[in-house]
Scaffold this motif. Structure first.
Motif, PDB file in Angstrom:
ATOM      1  N   PHE A 261      67.758  24.695  28.552  1.00  0.00           N
ATOM      2  CA  PHE A 261      66.566  24.874  29.355  1.00  0.00           C
ATOM      3  C   PHE A 261      65.348  24.647  28.482  1.00  0.00           C
ATOM      4  CE2 PHE A 261      67.143  29.255  27.845  1.00  0.00           C
ATOM      5  CZ  PHE A 261      65.843  29.617  27.488  1.00  0.00           C
ATOM      6  N   ASN A 262      64.277  24.197  29.143  1.00  0.00           N
ATOM      7  CA  ASN A 262      63.048  23.838  28.461  1.00  0.00           C
ATOM      8  C   ASN A 262      62.184  25.084  28.278  1.00  0.00           C
ATOM      9  OD1 ASN A 262      60.630  22.779  27.573  1.00  0.00           O
ATOM     10  ND2 ASN A 262      60.113  21.815  29.515  1.00  0.00           N
ATOM     11  N   VAL A 263      62.035  25.532  27.042  1.00  0.00           N
ATOM     12  CA  VAL A 263      61.270  26.742  26.766  1.00  0.00           C
ATOM     13  C   VAL A 263      59.814  26.563  27.187  1.00  0.00           C
ATOM     14  CG1 VAL A 263      60.528  28.336  24.963  1.00  0.00           C
ATOM     15  CG2 VAL A 263      62.826  27.352  24.890  1.00  0.00           C
ATOM     16  N   GLY A 264      59.250  25.362  26.970  1.00  0.00           N
ATOM     17  CA  GLY A 264      57.871  25.117  27.358  1.00  0.00           C
ATOM     18  C   GLY A 264      57.657  25.285  28.847  1.00  0.00           C
ATOM     19  N   PHE A 265      58.601  24.809  29.658  1.00  0.00           N
ATOM     20  CA  PHE A 265      58.492  24.961  31.110  1.00  0.00           C
ATOM     21  C   PHE A 265      58.418  26.433  31.490  1.00  0.00           C
ATOM     22  CE2 PHE A 265      60.470  25.665  35.232  1.00  0.00           C
ATOM     23  CZ  PHE A 265      59.832  24.761  36.053  1.00  0.00           C
ATOM     24  N   PHE A 266      59.314  27.239  30.924  1.00  0.00           N
ATOM     25  CA  PHE A 266      59.364  28.649  31.307  1.00  0.00           C
ATOM     26  C   PHE A 266      58.196  29.438  30.741  1.00  0.00           C
ATOM     27  CE2 PHE A 266      63.765  27.376  32.038  1.00  0.00           C
ATOM     28  CZ  PHE A 266      63.904  27.821  33.340  1.00  0.00           C
ATOM     29  N   ASN A 267      57.678  29.034  29.608  1.00  0.00           N
ATOM     30  CA  ASN A 267      56.482  29.699  29.107  1.00  0.00           C
ATOM     31  C   ASN A 267      55.259  29.342  29.954  1.00  0.00           C
ATOM     32  OD1 ASN A 267      57.490  31.246  26.965  1.00  0.00           O
ATOM     33  ND2 ASN A 267      57.565  29.477  25.622  1.00  0.00           N
ATOM     34  N   HIS A 268      55.248  28.116  30.482  1.00  0.00           N
ATOM     35  CA  HIS A 268      54.140  27.699  31.332  1.00  0.00           C
ATOM     36  C   HIS A 268      54.136  28.469  32.644  1.00  0.00           C
ATOM     37  CE1 HIS A 268      50.926  24.937  32.504  1.00  0.00           C
ATOM     38  NE2 HIS A 268      51.532  24.780  33.668  1.00  0.00           N
ATOM     39  N   TYR A 273      59.103  33.922  36.330  1.00  0.00           N
ATOM     40  CA  TYR A 273      60.515  33.605  36.146  1.00  0.00           C
ATOM     41  C   TYR A 273      61.169  34.687  35.310  1.00  0.00           C
ATOM     42  CZ  TYR A 273      59.861  28.979  38.067  1.00  0.00           C
ATOM     43  OH  TYR A 273      59.600  27.942  38.902  1.00  0.00           O
ATOM     44  N   ARG A 274      62.219  35.288  35.854  1.00  0.00           N
ATOM     45  CA  ARG A 274      62.870  36.417  35.199  1.00  0.00           C
ATOM     46  C   ARG A 274      64.142  35.977  34.486  1.00  0.00           C
ATOM     47  NH1 ARG A 274      60.622  37.812  39.966  1.00  0.00           N
ATOM     48  NH2 ARG A 274      59.459  39.742  40.094  1.00  0.00           N
ATOM     49  N   GLY A 275      64.493  36.701  33.452  1.00  0.00           N
ATOM     50  CA  GLY A 275      65.794  36.510  32.820  1.00  0.00           C
ATOM     51  C   GLY A 275      65.901  35.294  31.941  1.00  0.00           C
ATOM     52  N   VAL A 276      64.774  34.693  31.514  1.00  0.00           N
ATOM     53  CA  VAL A 276      64.809  33.518  30.664  1.00  0.00           C
ATOM     54  C   VAL A 276      64.131  33.864  29.347  1.00  0.00           C
ATOM     55  CG1 VAL A 276      64.084  31.123  30.378  1.00  0.00           C
ATOM     56  CG2 VAL A 276      64.787  31.963  32.622  1.00  0.00           C
ATOM     57  N   TYR A 277      64.852  33.707  28.264  1.00  0.00           N
ATOM     58  CA  TYR A 277      64.320  34.058  26.962  1.00  0.00           C
ATOM     59  C   TYR A 277      64.563  32.909  25.992  1.00  0.00           C
ATOM     60  CZ  TYR A 277      64.699  38.609  29.167  1.00  0.00           C
ATOM     61  OH  TYR A 277      64.608  39.651  30.062  1.00  0.00           O
ATOM     62  N   ALA A 282      57.901  26.135  22.854  1.00  0.00           N
ATOM     63  CA  ALA A 282      58.258  24.780  23.263  1.00  0.00           C
ATOM     64  C   ALA A 282      59.675  24.499  22.787  1.00  0.00           C
ATOM     65  CB  ALA A 282      57.275  23.763  22.681  1.00  0.00           C
ATOM     66  N   GLY A 283      60.139  23.285  23.085  1.00  0.00           N
ATOM     67  CA  GLY A 283      61.478  22.904  22.665  1.00  0.00           C
ATOM     68  C   GLY A 283      62.523  23.308  23.678  1.00  0.00           C
ATOM     69  N   GLN A 284      63.770  23.430  23.229  1.00  0.00           N
ATOM     70  CA  GLN A 284      64.871  23.724  24.125  1.00  0.00           C
ATOM     71  C   GLN A 284      65.697  24.874  23.585  1.00  0.00           C
ATOM     72  OE1 GLN A 284      66.881  19.932  23.987  1.00  0.00           O
ATOM     73  NE2 GLN A 284      68.356  20.637  22.466  1.00  0.00           N
ATOM     74  N   ALA A 285      66.423  25.509  24.486  1.00  0.00           N
ATOM     75  CA  ALA A 285      67.323  26.597  24.119  1.00  0.00           C
ATOM     76  C   ALA A 285      68.551  26.499  25.009  1.00  0.00           C
ATOM     77  CB  ALA A 285      66.638  27.949  24.276  1.00  0.00           C
ATOM     78  N   ALA A 286      69.617  27.118  24.606  1.00  0.00           N
ATOM     79  CA  ALA A 286      70.857  27.090  25.382  1.00  0.00           C
ATOM     80  C   ALA A 286      70.736  28.025  26.581  1.00  0.00           C
ATOM     81  CB  ALA A 286      72.035  27.488  24.512  1.00  0.00           C
TER      82      ALA A 286
END
Length: 389
Positions: A261-268, A273-277, A282-286
């Motif tokens: 998942f795109n960390v930048g998207f979820f930070n934006h 959005y719940r449950g995403v860490y 920015a960047g990506q995470a599993a």
């Protein structure tokens, strides 16, 4: 309690009833012990750790295998939360007057997983996932139990579609083959990163009748293949540029199984959005499954149940929804007559997955029949005026 929260509570309570019914009556067919009657599935806690064969996986993923990678990744994540998908569809029907960021902002205030919240921007996809909730549940179960095998099935089908002349680049999407560490993957990316076109197709048109069993019991367009109208991500998410830094929210890890998942998207958009860490901004995470959004639906094997079932059961019984459980179960029994389920029509289909391959004359594929309606689809098919199921 205001009107909005009352509606939210009732939808959540309905989801509790769906969870109860799925847990006791919709055990995935690959998790069942051999029994005398297919209507008597073994309890979920006794399910052996059986894996789906390549042929079974091919059938299971066929309706979404040609989705562009960003949407495919999102669907894979969302399918692991089937009851929230049901709730999202009901919520969308009740809030059909909302458009653009008004719609997505309102969805972000719901308690669903982020992958489900963002599905409201893709109403046709959300509708497909609700046509047969048991298929959606089985898709999510397979992805949790066999992520690399599921990704492999998608790649097999894409390769066959490309060889059949059914998959190629056009003004809507770019189809490329990439290699990493000797492993090839066919990727489907939006031609315009800010606009996603969702294909609509009949798997039998793309790949022919399945060698084993049946394709999922869904509505398929009679014209074979086409595209719905483009989904403008900037309009839906307030100027988000599609890929930005790291890309759309979810995308497949073709070379290792699972998702990023795109960390930048979820930070934006992270305030709702719940449950995403993720580390950094920015960047990506599993991606990781969050059992708190599972709402009690059983897992397909003992390993996953041991890891997630307690948290899933707690989410089903949490809060005030507990007091509505009996009422919502009865409500779902009435509502369940609307979409046709595997358990209603495809008992024979379920048996066919566990027996020898059946030929086309055995009932696995029928000629298209009209179900009316349909919208305009470009590229391969004109107007979608009918279909088959």
């Amino acid at each position: 309690m205001n009107r909005f929260s009352s509606k939210s509570l009732l939808r959540r309570s309905l989801g509790v009833g769906v969870a109860v019914l799925l847990t006791v009556a919709v055990t995935p067919f690959w998790a069942q012990e051999p029994v005398e009657s297919p209507s008597q599935p073994a309890p979920a806690q006794q399910a052996p750790q059986q894996m789906l064969s390549p042929e079974q996986l091919d059938n299971l993923v066929a309706p979404i295998a040609l989705y562009p990678d960003p949407l495919l990744g999102q669907v894979m994540a969302a399918s692991t939360y089937p009851l929230e998908i049901v709730e999202a569809q009901q919520w969308l029907q009740a809030n059909g007057n909302l458009r653009g960021t008004q719609l997505t902002d309102a969805a972000r205030q719901q308690s669903w997983d982020a992958s489900v919240q963002a599905l409201v921007a893709f109403p046709e996809t959300l509708t497909k996932l609700n046509q047969n909730v048991q298929w959606t549940t089985q898709l999510g179960n397979a992805f949790l139990a066999q992520p690399a095998d599921v990704m492999g099935a998608v790649q097999r089908l894409r390769a066959r579609a490309e060889a059949n002349g059914r998959l190629s680049s056009d003004r809507r999407e770019n189809v490329t083959t990439n290699t990493q560490d000797g492993q090839q993957a066919i990727q489907i990316q939006p031609a315009d990163p800010q606009v996603i076109y969702v294909p609509s197709y009949d798997p039998a048109y793309i790949w022919g009748a399945p060698a084993w069993g049946y394709y999922p019991d869904l509505y398929y367009p009679a014209f074979g293949f086409g595209f719905g109208p483009g989904i403008n991500l900037g309009f839906a998410f307030g100027g988000w540029g599609g890929w930005g830094v790291g890309g759309w929210g979810w995308y497949p890890n073709w070379y290792g199984g699972g998702l990023f998942f795109n960390v930048g998207f979820f930070n934006h958009f992270g305030y709702g959005y719940r449950g995403v860490y993720g580390a950094g901004f920015a960047g990506q995470a599993a991606w990781a499954h969050d059992a708190a959004h599972r709402l009690g639906v059983a897992y397909p094997n003992a390993r996953l149940a041991g890891r997630y079932q307690a948290a899933s059961a707690a989410s089903r019984m949490s809060g005030s929804a507990r007091s509505y459980q009996a009422r919502s179960s009865q409500s779902y029994r009435g509502a369940a007559a609307q979409p046709r389920s595997y358990s209603q029509q495809n008992v024979q289909s379920r048996q066919s997955y566990q027996s020898a391959p059946r030929s086309n004359s055995g009932g696995g594929y029928s000629a298209p029949r009209s179900f009316g309606g349909g919208g305009h689809f470009g590229g391969g098919g004109g107007h979608g005026g009918g279909g088959r199921r």
